[in-house]
Design an enzyme around this catalytic site. Structure first.
Site, PDB file in Angstrom:
ATOM      1  N   SER A  67      74.054  72.643   9.314  1.00 33.72           N
ATOM      2  CA  SER A  67      72.754  72.165   9.813  1.00 33.72           C
ATOM      3  C   SER A  67      71.626  73.155   9.506  1.00 33.72           C
ATOM      4  CB  SER A  67      72.827  71.922  11.319  1.00 33.72           C
ATOM      5  OG  SER A  67      73.871  71.024  11.608  1.00 33.72           O
TER       6      SER A  67
HETATM    7  N1  SAM Z   1      78.168  72.591  13.183  1.00 34.86           N
HETATM    8  C1  SAM Z   1      78.384  72.593  11.758  1.00 34.86           C
HETATM    9  C2  SAM Z   1      78.051  73.921  11.140  1.00 34.86           C
HETATM   10  O1  SAM Z   1      77.562  74.808  11.830  1.00 34.86           O
HETATM   11  O2  SAM Z   1      78.305  74.061   9.932  1.00 34.86           O
HETATM   12  C3  SAM Z   1      77.675  71.464  11.040  1.00 34.86           C
HETATM   13  C4  SAM Z   1      78.230  70.169  11.448  1.00 34.86           C
HETATM   14  S1  SAM Z   1      78.087  68.860  10.295  1.00 34.86           S
HETATM   15  C5  SAM Z   1      76.404  68.428  10.495  1.00 34.86           C
HETATM   16  C6  SAM Z   1      78.988  67.651  11.274  1.00 34.86           C
HETATM   17  C7  SAM Z   1      80.478  67.885  11.289  1.00 34.86           C
HETATM   18  O3  SAM Z   1      81.052  67.013  12.258  1.00 34.86           O
HETATM   19  C8  SAM Z   1      81.153  67.564   9.963  1.00 34.86           C
HETATM   20  O4  SAM Z   1      81.891  68.649   9.509  1.00 34.86           O
HETATM   21  C9  SAM Z   1      82.049  66.376  10.318  1.00 34.86           C
HETATM   22  O5  SAM Z   1      83.237  66.308   9.575  1.00 34.86           O
HETATM   23  C10 SAM Z   1      82.309  66.623  11.788  1.00 34.86           C
HETATM   24  N2  SAM Z   1      82.738  65.439  12.542  1.00 34.86           N
HETATM   25  C11 SAM Z   1      82.361  64.145  12.400  1.00 34.86           C
HETATM   26  N3  SAM Z   1      82.977  63.360  13.286  1.00 34.86           N
HETATM   27  C12 SAM Z   1      83.784  64.168  14.025  1.00 34.86           C
HETATM   28  C13 SAM Z   1      84.695  63.955  15.094  1.00 34.86           C
HETATM   29  N4  SAM Z   1      84.916  62.734  15.600  1.00 34.86           N
HETATM   30  N5  SAM Z   1      85.348  65.027  15.609  1.00 34.86           N
HETATM   31  C14 SAM Z   1      85.159  66.274  15.105  1.00 34.86           C
HETATM   32  N6  SAM Z   1      84.337  66.528  14.084  1.00 34.86           N
HETATM   33  C15 SAM Z   1      83.636  65.494  13.549  1.00 34.86           C
END
Ligand code: SAM
Length: 250
Positions: free
Chosen positions: A100
């Site tokens: 992000s």
């Molecule tokens: N917080 C992260 C960072 O600091 O790099 C960025 C997050 S990215 C915008 C969103 C993440 O949420 C992705 O890696 C995605 O695979 C994960 N995600 C999506 N649905 C999810 C779920 N149901 N449970 C866990 N992770 C999930």
């Protein structure tokens, strides 16, 4: 050797040393990242001022800003993107996912109002960057990632960088982590169409959840949900955001 020759040699040596000390030394990669990180902090401050009407304040918690100034963001992006790691924007991390934007990470962390003894759940580990930022502010961070290779690489990265109070797990964060709950704070870093009921249940009375809510690939709303001591919840809209969707079987 004559006295005059000795003196000339001495002078030449002094001049040589002086000239050498004036040659600009190439900045090391570390210096360059440090300068870029300082610039990132200035950009976050500017974005906070620009969004003061949404967030109701013109500066974030200094502890959050310290953590943002401390975590080496270039270690959380793919190697080919390290030179732009500190730009104030999201970057691709593979598997269609992103790390992000720094301003959003700082804002979400600030909105959590964490205290040093807190136990926090993050849903959406991605690169592990948000978890690393939280690591300095709380007692323990649990972070869940649904995509196995991302979960594995984030776990290795966090361990290698010494974030020992972060536990990175692979799994569907929609259901939270029943075995560890309740949490003082929950941060969801992927956009959900609704606030997952299991996460509301797993929030402590007095706790805070920050979550982007809205349809996939459109502007969503960043929501702050608070639970009072009686267990009643209240949600506030903070500002429009764009996140990748929360996936999984729910
Ligand atoms: N917080 C992260 C960072 O600091 O790099 C960025 C997050 S990215 C915008 C969103 C993440 O949420 C992705 O890696 C995605 O695979 C994960 N995600 C999506 N649905 C999810 C779920 N149901 N449970 C866990 N992770 C999930």
């Amino acid at each position: 050797m004559k006295k005059g020759t000795h003196h000339r040699l001495y002078l030449l040596l002094r001049i040589g040393l002086l000239a050498w000390s004036l040659v600009p030394m190439p900045a090391s990669a570390g210096d360059s990242y440090a300068r870029q990180q300082e610039a990132m902090i200035r950009e976050i401050r500017k974005d906070v001022e620009r969004t003061v009407d949404y967030i109701g304040k013109d500066r974030l918690d200094p502890r959050v800003m310290e953590a943002m100034a401390d975590v080496p963001r270039h270690r959380f992006v793919p190697e080919r993107l390290r030179s732009i790691a500190y730009e104030n924007r999201p970057l691709p991390i593979g598997h269609g996912q992103t790390i992000s934007q720094p301003y959003i990470v700082a804002l979400m962390t600030d909105l959590l109002h964490t205290k040093p003894g807190d136990v926090v759940l993050e849903v959406g580990t991605g690169s592990g960057y948000q978890a690393a930022v939280l690591s300095a502010l709380v007692e323990r961070v649990y972070t869940m990632e649904i995509i196995p290779p991302l979960a594995e690489s984030a776990e290795k990265r966090l361990r290698a960088l010494g974030y020992d109070n972060v536990t990175a797990l692979q799994g569907d964060g929609y259901y939270g982590l029943e075995a560890i709950a309740p949490f003082d704070a929950i941060v969801v870093t992927a956009a959900a169409t609704h606030i997952p009921p299991p996460l509301i249940r797993q929030l402590k009375p007095g706790g805070v959840m920050i979550i982007p809510v809205g349809g996939p690939f459109m502007t969503q709303e960043l929501i702050r949900l608070t639970k009072n001591e009686e267990g009643q919840t209240r949600s506030e809209h903070i500002l429009p955001v764009v996140f990748v969707p929360l996936t999984g079987g729910h």
